[in-house]
Design a protein around this motif. Structure first.
Motif, PDB file in Angstrom:
ATOM      1  N   UNK A  12       0.817  -1.225   0.000  1.00 37.15           N
ATOM      2  CA  UNK A  12       0.000   0.000   0.000  1.00 37.15           C
ATOM      3  C   UNK A  12       0.854   1.281   0.000  1.00 37.15           C
ATOM      4  N   UNK A  13       1.979   1.250   0.693  1.00 37.09           N
ATOM      5  CA  UNK A  13       2.893   2.403   0.707  1.00 37.09           C
ATOM      6  C   UNK A  13       4.300   1.877   0.427  1.00 37.09           C
ATOM      7  N   UNK A  14       4.613   1.623  -0.850  1.00 35.31           N
ATOM      8  CA  UNK A  14       5.911   1.014  -1.164  1.00 35.31           C
ATOM      9  C   UNK A  14       7.067   1.945  -0.812  1.00 35.31           C
ATOM     10  N   UNK A  15       8.176   1.354  -0.336  1.00 27.67           N
ATOM     11  CA  UNK A  15       9.346   2.184  -0.049  1.00 27.67           C
ATOM     12  C   UNK A  15       9.986   2.646  -1.356  1.00 27.67           C
ATOM     13  N   UNK A  16      10.842   3.658  -1.262  1.00 31.68           N
ATOM     14  CA  UNK A  16      11.562   4.141  -2.441  1.00 31.68           C
ATOM     15  C   UNK A  16      12.388   2.990  -2.991  1.00 31.68           C
ATOM     16  N   UNK A  17      12.304   2.786  -4.297  1.00 31.60           N
ATOM     17  CA  UNK A  17      13.003   1.673  -4.943  1.00 31.60           C
ATOM     18  C   UNK A  17      14.496   1.939  -5.042  1.00 31.60           C
ATOM     19  N   UNK A  18      15.264   0.882  -4.950  1.00 29.27           N
ATOM     20  CA  UNK A  18      16.690   0.965  -5.218  1.00 29.27           C
ATOM     21  C   UNK A  18      16.876   1.178  -6.716  1.00 29.27           C
ATOM     22  N   UNK A  19      18.047   1.642  -7.119  1.00 32.21           N
ATOM     23  CA  UNK A  19      18.297   1.978  -8.524  1.00 32.21           C
ATOM     24  C   UNK A  19      17.998   0.807  -9.453  1.00 32.21           C
ATOM     25  N   UNK A  20      18.488  -0.378  -9.118  1.00 27.66           N
ATOM     26  CA  UNK A  20      18.273  -1.546  -9.973  1.00 27.66           C
ATOM     27  C   UNK A  20      16.785  -1.876 -10.095  1.00 27.66           C
ATOM     28  N   UNK A  21      16.070  -1.812  -8.987  1.00 24.91           N
ATOM     29  CA  UNK A  21      14.638  -2.104  -9.018  1.00 24.91           C
ATOM     30  C   UNK A  21      13.862  -1.033  -9.769  1.00 24.91           C
ATOM     31  N   UNK A  22      14.274   0.223  -9.644  1.00 26.82           N
ATOM     32  CA  UNK A  22      13.614   1.300 -10.374  1.00 26.82           C
ATOM     33  C   UNK A  22      13.784   1.100 -11.878  1.00 26.82           C
ATOM     34  N   UNK A  23      14.964   0.695 -12.286  1.00 27.87           N
ATOM     35  CA  UNK A  23      15.195   0.403 -13.715  1.00 27.87           C
ATOM     36  C   UNK A  23      14.288  -0.721 -14.184  1.00 27.87           C
ATOM     37  N   UNK A  24      14.213  -1.760 -13.385  1.00 28.65           N
ATOM     38  CA  UNK A  24      13.396  -2.920 -13.733  1.00 28.65           C
ATOM     39  C   UNK A  24      11.919  -2.521 -13.829  1.00 28.65           C
ATOM     40  N   UNK A  25      11.455  -1.717 -12.882  1.00 29.84           N
ATOM     41  CA  UNK A  25      10.055  -1.293 -12.883  1.00 29.84           C
ATOM     42  C   UNK A  25       9.748  -0.425 -14.097  1.00 29.84           C
ATOM     43  N   UNK A  26      10.637   0.498 -14.409  1.00 26.92           N
ATOM     44  CA  UNK A  26      10.414   1.353 -15.571  1.00 26.92           C
ATOM     45  C   UNK A  26      10.437   0.537 -16.865  1.00 26.92           C
ATOM     46  N   UNK A  91      11.169   7.920  -9.423  1.00 20.56           N
ATOM     47  CA  UNK A  91      11.651   8.824 -10.465  1.00 20.56           C
ATOM     48  C   UNK A  91      11.357  10.261 -10.049  1.00 20.56           C
ATOM     49  N   UNK A  92      12.377  11.087  -9.929  1.00 21.69           N
ATOM     50  CA  UNK A  92      12.138  12.488  -9.567  1.00 21.69           C
ATOM     51  C   UNK A  92      11.213  13.160 -10.584  1.00 21.69           C
ATOM     52  N   UNK A  93      10.435  14.121 -10.091  1.00 23.84           N
ATOM     53  CA  UNK A  93       9.443  14.784 -10.945  1.00 23.84           C
ATOM     54  C   UNK A  93      10.046  15.298 -12.239  1.00 23.84           C
ATOM     55  N   UNK A  98      10.511  12.840 -19.290  1.00 26.91           N
ATOM     56  CA  UNK A  98      11.329  12.019 -20.189  1.00 26.91           C
ATOM     57  C   UNK A  98      10.853  10.565 -20.168  1.00 26.91           C
ATOM     58  N   UNK A  99      10.308  10.126 -19.042  1.00 26.84           N
ATOM     59  CA  UNK A  99       9.703   8.787 -18.979  1.00 26.84           C
ATOM     60  C   UNK A  99       8.515   8.734 -19.941  1.00 26.84           C
ATOM     61  N   UNK A 100       7.693   9.766 -19.937  1.00 27.92           N
ATOM     62  CA  UNK A 100       6.533   9.821 -20.835  1.00 27.92           C
ATOM     63  C   UNK A 100       7.010   9.829 -22.288  1.00 27.92           C
ATOM     64  N   UNK A 101       8.078  10.574 -22.578  1.00 26.48           N
ATOM     65  CA  UNK A 101       8.630  10.555 -23.940  1.00 26.48           C
ATOM     66  C   UNK A 101       9.036   9.142 -24.327  1.00 26.48           C
TER      67      UNK A 101
END
Length: 147
Positions: A12-26, A91-93, A98-101
């Motif tokens: 419900x309130x996920x912690x901030x992702x580590x860099x590797x996990x953020x890449x995987x999620x994106x 991902x910072x605001x 650029x994610x949307x792009x």
């Protein structure tokens, strides 16, 4: 394979992702958008790899491996809303446009703009905190680059 990661991502309130996990999620979100129309075209998977190479300075081999992991993760991730919320936290605001792009780049990779992809991208942009106007401007920049 990604059970623990998904449990973390879908809390419900996920912690901030580590860099590797953020890449995987994106990367998994890129795959989800590519698959939205029911056709996962090779041009879309190639575009995903290109985005990953450019965004994360990966080798072609590393990008292909990450895309493969993302395909599995996307299959297992049931909820776009919570999935995207975790990415928003990671991902910072200032980088979300650029994610949307990147997402528009994947949508337009096969040369066909499908209404299912449009609908999903509109939802994802909103969930990432990017308004319709900025998403449309991002799409136009991608269309200009693609010719």
């Amino acid at each position: 394979m990604f059970g623990d990661f998904l449990k973390t991502l879908l809390q419900p309130a996920p912690p901030r992702l580590q860099v590797t996990d953020a890449r995987r999620a994106l990367a998994a979100l890129l795959v989800r958008v590519a698959r939205a129309d029911g056709h996962y075209h090779p041009s879309e998977s190639q575009r995903i790899e290109k985005i990953l190479i450019e965004r994360y300075a990966l080798s072609p081999f590393e990008a292909a491996k990450l895309r493969g992991e993302a395909e599995v993760l996307e299959d297992e991730a049931p909820d776009t809303v919570r999935f995207t919320r975790a990415i928003k936290e990671a991902v910072p605001y200032e980088d979300r446009e650029s994610v949307i792009e990147g997402l528009w780049s994947v949508v337009l990779a096969d040369g066909v703009r499908d209404s299912d992809e449009d609908t999903l991208l509109r939802l994802v942009a909103n969930l990432l905190g990017v308004n319709d106007r900025d998403s449309a401007l991002a799409r136009k920049r991608v269309e200009a680059r693609l010719g």
